[in-house]
Motif scaffolding. Structure first.
Motif, PDB file in Angstrom:
ATOM      1  N   ALA A  69       0.828  -1.206   0.000  1.00 32.20           N
ATOM      2  CA  ALA A  69       0.000   0.000   0.000  1.00 32.20           C
ATOM      3  C   ALA A  69       0.862   1.255   0.000  1.00 32.20           C
ATOM      4  CB  ALA A  69      -0.927  -0.004   1.211  1.00 32.20           C
ATOM      5  N   ASP A 352      -5.740 -15.085  -7.717  1.00 30.65           N
ATOM      6  CA  ASP A 352      -7.065 -15.008  -8.329  1.00 30.65           C
ATOM      7  C   ASP A 352      -8.186 -15.025  -7.305  1.00 30.65           C
ATOM      8  OD1 ASP A 352      -6.359 -14.764 -10.910  1.00 30.65           O
ATOM      9  OD2 ASP A 352      -6.476 -16.896 -11.389  1.00 30.65           O
TER      10      ASP A 352
ATOM     11  N   ARG B  58     -11.964   8.463  -5.445  1.00 30.38           N
ATOM     12  CA  ARG B  58     -11.672   7.121  -5.934  1.00 30.38           C
ATOM     13  C   ARG B  58     -12.858   6.177  -5.829  1.00 30.38           C
ATOM     14  NH1 ARG B  58      -5.946   5.994  -5.847  1.00 30.38           N
ATOM     15  NH2 ARG B  58      -4.879   7.879  -5.225  1.00 30.38           N
ATOM     16  N   ARG B 110      -2.232  -4.658 -13.980  1.00 25.58           N
ATOM     17  CA  ARG B 110      -2.925  -3.715 -13.118  1.00 25.58           C
ATOM     18  C   ARG B 110      -4.436  -3.775 -13.366  1.00 25.58           C
ATOM     19  NH1 ARG B 110       0.208   1.899 -12.659  1.00 25.58           N
ATOM     20  NH2 ARG B 110      -0.054   2.149 -10.446  1.00 25.58           N
ATOM     21  N   THR B 113      -5.836  -6.948 -11.948  1.00 27.12           N
ATOM     22  CA  THR B 113      -6.105  -6.857 -10.511  1.00 27.12           C
ATOM     23  C   THR B 113      -7.404  -6.115 -10.256  1.00 27.12           C
ATOM     24  OG1 THR B 113      -3.725  -6.662 -10.261  1.00 27.12           O
ATOM     25  CG2 THR B 113      -5.050  -6.242  -8.314  1.00 27.12           C
ATOM     26  N   ASN B 116     -10.355  -8.216 -11.210  1.00 33.66           N
ATOM     27  CA  ASN B 116     -10.469  -9.405 -10.368  1.00 33.66           C
ATOM     28  C   ASN B 116     -11.345  -9.138  -9.134  1.00 33.66           C
ATOM     29  OD1 ASN B 116      -9.331 -12.211 -10.365  1.00 33.66           O
ATOM     30  ND2 ASN B 116      -8.794 -11.625  -8.284  1.00 33.66           N
ATOM     31  N   TYR B 117     -11.461  -7.865  -8.739  1.00 40.98           N
ATOM     32  CA  TYR B 117     -12.372  -7.543  -7.626  1.00 40.98           C
ATOM     33  C   TYR B 117     -13.802  -7.885  -8.007  1.00 40.98           C
ATOM     34  CZ  TYR B 117      -8.527  -4.721  -5.789  1.00 40.98           C
ATOM     35  OH  TYR B 117      -7.319  -4.285  -5.320  1.00 40.98           O
ATOM     36  N   SER B 123      -7.475 -11.829 -12.945  1.00 43.24           N
ATOM     37  CA  SER B 123      -6.095 -11.438 -12.659  1.00 43.24           C
ATOM     38  C   SER B 123      -5.114 -12.353 -13.383  1.00 43.24           C
ATOM     39  CB  SER B 123      -5.873 -11.485 -11.146  1.00 43.24           C
ATOM     40  OG  SER B 123      -4.548 -11.222 -10.842  1.00 43.24           O
ATOM     41  N   ARG B 379     -12.476  -3.231   8.268  1.00 41.41           N
ATOM     42  CA  ARG B 379     -12.564  -3.634   6.857  1.00 41.41           C
ATOM     43  C   ARG B 379     -11.968  -2.555   5.957  1.00 41.41           C
ATOM     44  NH1 ARG B 379     -11.933  -8.363   5.937  1.00 41.41           N
ATOM     45  NH2 ARG B 379     -12.846  -8.432   3.882  1.00 41.41           N
ATOM     46  N   PHE B 382      -8.371  -2.980   6.060  1.00 43.90           N
ATOM     47  CA  PHE B 382      -8.008  -4.168   5.288  1.00 43.90           C
ATOM     48  C   PHE B 382      -7.944  -3.847   3.798  1.00 43.90           C
ATOM     49  CE2 PHE B 382      -9.537  -7.703   2.688  1.00 43.90           C
ATOM     50  CZ  PHE B 382      -8.576  -8.664   2.961  1.00 43.90           C
ATOM     51  N   ILE B 384      -7.501  -0.938   2.381  1.00 42.47           N
ATOM     52  CA  ILE B 384      -6.441   0.007   2.062  1.00 42.47           C
ATOM     53  C   ILE B 384      -5.088  -0.692   2.033  1.00 42.47           C
ATOM     54  CG2 ILE B 384      -5.079   1.936   3.006  1.00 42.47           C
ATOM     55  CD1 ILE B 384      -7.433   3.096   1.800  1.00 42.47           C
ATOM     56  N   SER B 385      -4.777  -1.470   3.085  1.00 42.18           N
ATOM     57  CA  SER B 385      -3.403  -1.944   3.197  1.00 42.18           C
ATOM     58  C   SER B 385      -3.232  -3.364   2.714  1.00 42.18           C
ATOM     59  CB  SER B 385      -2.920  -1.822   4.645  1.00 42.18           C
ATOM     60  OG  SER B 385      -3.670  -2.673   5.458  1.00 42.18           O
ATOM     61  N   SER B 386      -4.286  -4.149   2.654  1.00 45.44           N
ATOM     62  CA  SER B 386      -4.068  -5.548   2.331  1.00 45.44           C
ATOM     63  C   SER B 386      -4.632  -5.951   0.963  1.00 45.44           C
ATOM     64  CB  SER B 386      -4.678  -6.399   3.448  1.00 45.44           C
ATOM     65  OG  SER B 386      -4.241  -7.697   3.336  1.00 45.44           O
ATOM     66  N   SER B 387      -5.924  -5.711   0.734  1.00 45.64           N
ATOM     67  CA  SER B 387      -6.477  -6.140  -0.553  1.00 45.64           C
ATOM     68  C   SER B 387      -6.237  -5.095  -1.642  1.00 45.64           C
ATOM     69  CB  SER B 387      -7.967  -6.417  -0.427  1.00 45.64           C
ATOM     70  OG  SER B 387      -8.693  -5.221  -0.540  1.00 45.64           O
ATOM     71  N   LEU B 388      -5.838  -3.891  -1.250  1.00 45.30           N
ATOM     72  CA  LEU B 388      -5.540  -2.788  -2.176  1.00 45.30           C
ATOM     73  C   LEU B 388      -6.741  -2.350  -3.000  1.00 45.30           C
ATOM     74  CD1 LEU B 388      -1.986  -3.474  -3.573  1.00 45.30           C
ATOM     75  CD2 LEU B 388      -2.676  -2.141  -1.611  1.00 45.30           C
ATOM     76  N   TRP B 390      -8.743   0.126  -3.144  1.00 43.57           N
ATOM     77  CA  TRP B 390      -8.891   1.476  -2.594  1.00 43.57           C
ATOM     78  C   TRP B 390     -10.247   2.084  -2.960  1.00 43.57           C
ATOM     79  CZ3 TRP B 390      -3.461   4.254  -3.041  1.00 43.57           C
ATOM     80  CH2 TRP B 390      -2.554   3.552  -2.239  1.00 43.57           C
TER      81      TRP B 390
END
Lengths: 367, 423
Positions: A69, A352, B58, B110, B113, B116-117, B123, B379, B382, B384-388, B390
């Motif tokens: 991040a 994935d 965003r 990019r 990714t 993929n959400y 991805s 959450r 999470f 912000i820093s982990s699943s990205l 944003w």
């Protein structure tokens, strides 16, 4: 998006001004790592010898947990202040995907083994991403309280689901990765089929149903230090964490805890170099990487922490713990006695399925 | 006064009408005042308002598909997802051209990714395809449809193309739908499958628990503030240090201390077992659940309630109570009818502080909340820093901000914001 750029620029200059000044000094490297015992093992094995050899001063930043991040934010603001970053392989792959890490050619940019074997052969399959230079192999595995498990110590990972034989709480990580695999394995799915099953809705339901059988007996952890503490307090009878943490509970703090290596999940930790550094900084970072990932240096790190070196040629050089004086080889996750039944973190699958399964897992937890 | 209006406008000493001269003087003062606060205003605007605005933006921004696959997006306009057929050769040719450029610039992964959400598997579809497309020759390798499907059968899936088409506009409400447990379906918004619904639950839980924490803070803080306000200054200053002491201790230390107190092998359980009040095999579960979060957060936020209450109560004259009693009021009536109404501004200020702070808290719930005691902020952190993700984090944050503003507005309507006093 003029506004975006301007605000990002202003925010970054305000926050990073001191760092930017440091960057001008020619002889410094900012290295990002995890902190704690891990960073000090790197300091002893890599940083101090490198400073002694080249005179380059090394600044430690303990931000690896939020590295992806933060690097993304720095990159958007156009001001990357880090030179070398220590991340787990899955994060390295994401950074590579996002174009935030530079690609490194192992054969030209890394040192060959002492016997002349090329770096790409020496690291072998562990080079899981073009941007990633592996450093150590660690594993996520279980530790249990020897005094709370009765006469029959657990030998299989499925003991976590056996609340009759081993009553008491268990500590599991608050995320689906690893837990889903263990749940399916203990629900009778053959090891080779686990990811085929986990791809399907039914497979995910099956894994969550298996975890549901012990849901009330689980304390979910989010920091690697939680399980060792819970084990030391006797709050849990067994729990998963990184093998180096368990080593320190068992050998350094002498707690009544033992390792259950069964079905440990190997993972890699290593270096990336952020994309978009100036040529001088990039050259300096590459020079450090070349030094810090050679055969001897990787073997040296194992003197301070029980993680296995990522090069095949380093394994025979692993010696004794620097302070405790015990042989380190039997404590390595890669030792043949410990590695009878292992998983390798499935990077492709989780890249994935992480978002999807995590959403289901968290919804299941909240229920 | 009356004869002034009779004699026309009042003239200042220099001959200009007094009104204009006054306005000019005031304007000068206003400009001077503005210039004095200008550095702060600029600082807040640049380092606070603009980054927050940028972050919130965003939650709707979705340029990435249009920027990475410009030709494909145009070509896809004619394709009907409900036809049940993958798009025509023209679309695949456009995709090949777009991806060729994107792979050169390393932007395809990019986009993978990002998509993929919305659809699992995209991805790796983009990552794997990228490696192959590098070797393609646009001029000679046509037709591309068979080539794409041959390379990876993901390119034949309707769902993949539908996702690209659905998320091709520059702005999307997808993140906001996601953050209220909905998704973009074939015919507009629809509810997410039940096994993925989590955010509404978390929003409700965050509101409920923040309210419980605020109420328990009021109940605990009121008597403390009353004692502090009514003791002689020397003693009350001493006690004030006790209130402030935990304030100066690290948040993590205080939270960890609650772990030691509340866990099953902890101080409270050990004492209860020793006293024989609780059986050894039936120790109370007081942490890693809602109870643990409420206890720890009430303790941590208590000073924010005590301080405004104390400063308001200090200004209430003790003579009022005596007067009420001398007029025949009982202790209770004197308190309830005379003292309490005067202390409400303190309660209001404290409640707003505690409630708004607790709504955005995340370290303490993360450490002691287990699964039932975590907040929406956990959450957000999470994502912000982990699943990205944003965009989703920004949408959740925007909703939380809106909720706080609505509650603030409601508070103003019901209690009145002029009634809040911090001192």
């Amino acid at each position: 998006m003029k506004l975006t750029k301007l605000s990002a620029l202003v925010a970054s200059t305000a926050l990073c001004a001191p760092m930017a000044m440091a960057e001008d000094m020619a002889n410094e490297l900012t290295i990002v790592s995890w902190g704690g015992a891990y960073s000090s093992s790197q300091k002893n094995a890599y940083h101090d010898p490198y400073t002694a050899k080249t005179g380059v001063k090394i600044i430690n930043d303990e931000s690896s947990a939020e590295a992806v991040a933060k690097l993304r934010a720095m990159n958007e603001a156009g001001n990357v202040t880090w030179d070398v970053v220590d991340v787990v392989a899955a994060d390295a792959m994401r950074l590579c995907d996002e174009g935030l890490a530079m690609e490194i050619d192992p054969d030209t940019q890394l040192a060959a083994a002492p016997d002349g074997t090329s770096a790409s052969e020496d690291f072998g399959d562990l080079l899981v991403s073009e941007c990633f230079i592996p450093q150590i192999v660690y594993s996520t595995t279980f530790g249990y309280r020897t005094d709370l498990v009765g006469d029959t110590a657990p030998t299989s990972v499925c003991a976590i689901f056996d609340t009759e034989a081993y009553p008491g709480k268990r500590a599991l990580e608050k995320r689906p990765i690893n837990n889903m695999e263990w749940a399916l394995m203990c629900d009778g799915v053959a090891k080779a089929d686990i990811y085929d099953v986990l791809e399907t809705e039914e497979g995910q339901e099956q894994a969550l149903a298996k975890l549901a059988t012990i849901k009330d007996d689980v304390i979910w952890w989010s920091a690697g230090a939680d399980t060792p503490q819970l084990l030391a307090d006797g709050e849990v009878v067994m729990g998963s964490t990184y093998n180096g943490r368990l080593f320190s509970v068992i050998e350094e703090q002498k707690q009544p805890v033992a390792m259950l290596w069964d079905a440990q999940v190997f993972d890699l930790d290593g270096w990336i170099i952020p994309a978009g550094l100036s040529p001088e900084r990039q050259a300096r970072a590459l020079d450090y990487i070349m030094f810090a990932t050679d055969t001897q240096r990787l073997a040296d790190q194992a003197k301070y922490i029980s993680y296995g070196p990522a090069r095949a040629s380093s394994a025979p050089l692993v010696g004794q713990h620097a302070e405790l004086g015990i042989d380190m080889a039997p404590h390595m996750p890669t030792d043949p006695n410990n590695a009878k039944n292992t998983f390798l973190y499935n990077y492709e699958f989780w890249a994935d399925y992480r978002d999807d399964i995590d959403a289901k897992f968290q919804a299941w937890l909240a229920k | 006064m009356s004869d002034i209006t009779d004699t026309g406008p009042v003239i200042a000493a220099d001959g200009t009408p007094l009104k204009r001269s006054l306005a000019r003087a005031l304007r000068r003062q206003k400009i001077r005042a503005l210039m004095l606060i200008a550095p702060l205003l600029l600082f807040v605007l640049l380092t606070f308002i603009m980054p927050i605005g940028d972050m919130l933006f965003r939650s709707v921004e979705n340029n990435i598909v249009m920027d990475t696959l410009p030709k494909t997006v145009v070509a896809l306009q004619d394709w009907d997802p409900d036809s049940g057929e993958p798009p025509s050769e023209a679309v695949y040719a456009a995709l090949a051209a777009d991806l060729k450029v994107a792979v050169e610039a390393k932007r395809h992964t990019r986009l993978g990714t990002r998509l993929n959400y919305e659809l699992t598997g995209i991805s790796s579809l983009f990552r794997k395809s990228g490696r192959q497309i590098k070797k393609w020759d646009l001029a000679q390798d046509a037709p591309f449809k068979a080539k794409f499907i041959d390379m990876n059968d993901g390119w034949a899936k309707i769902a993949v193309w539908r996702t690209i088409k659905t998320y091709s506009p520059k702005y999307t409400n997808g993140y906001f739908l996601n953050s209220i447990d909905m998704q973009k379906g074939t015919d507009g918004a629809e509810a997410r499958p039940e096994n993925q619904q989590i955010y509404i639950t978390l929003f409700k839980r965050t509101m409920f628990m923040s309210m419980v924490i605020t109420i328990s803070c009021i109940i605990l803080a009121y008597p403390v503030a009353w004692i502090l306000a009514n003791l002689p200054a020397r003693t009350s200053n001493m006690l004030m240090i006790l209130v402030l002491l935990p304030f100066w201790t690290s948040l993590l230390v205080r939270t960890s201390a609650w772990k030691v107190m509340l866990q099953q092998q902890g101080v409270i359980n050990e004492t209860l077992v020793w006293l024989g009040l609780v059986a050894d095999d039936a120790r109370l579960v007081m942490i890693n659940n809602q109870f643990g979060t409420i206890v720890a957060m009430t303790h941590i936020l208590l000073p924010f309630m005590i301080l405004p209450m104390y400063s308001v109560m200090q200004t209430i004259q003790p003579t009022y109570l005596r007067a009420a009693k001398s007029l025949g009021a009982t202790n209770w009536t004197a308190f309830w009818r005379v003292y309490f109404p005067q202390s409400i501004p303190g309660i209001g200020a404290g409640s707003i502080l505690v409630f708004i702070l607790s709504i955005g808290y995340y370290i303490t719930p993360e450490l002691v909340g287990g699964t039932k005691g975590v907040f929406i902020s956990n959450r957000i952190a999470f994502h912000i820093s982990s699943s990205l993700n944003w965009g989703l984090a920004a949408a959740l944050g925007a909703i939380l901000l809106a909720v706080v503003l609505v509650l603030y507005w409601a508070y103003d309507k019901i209690v009145g914001i002029d009634n809040v006093k911090l001192g």
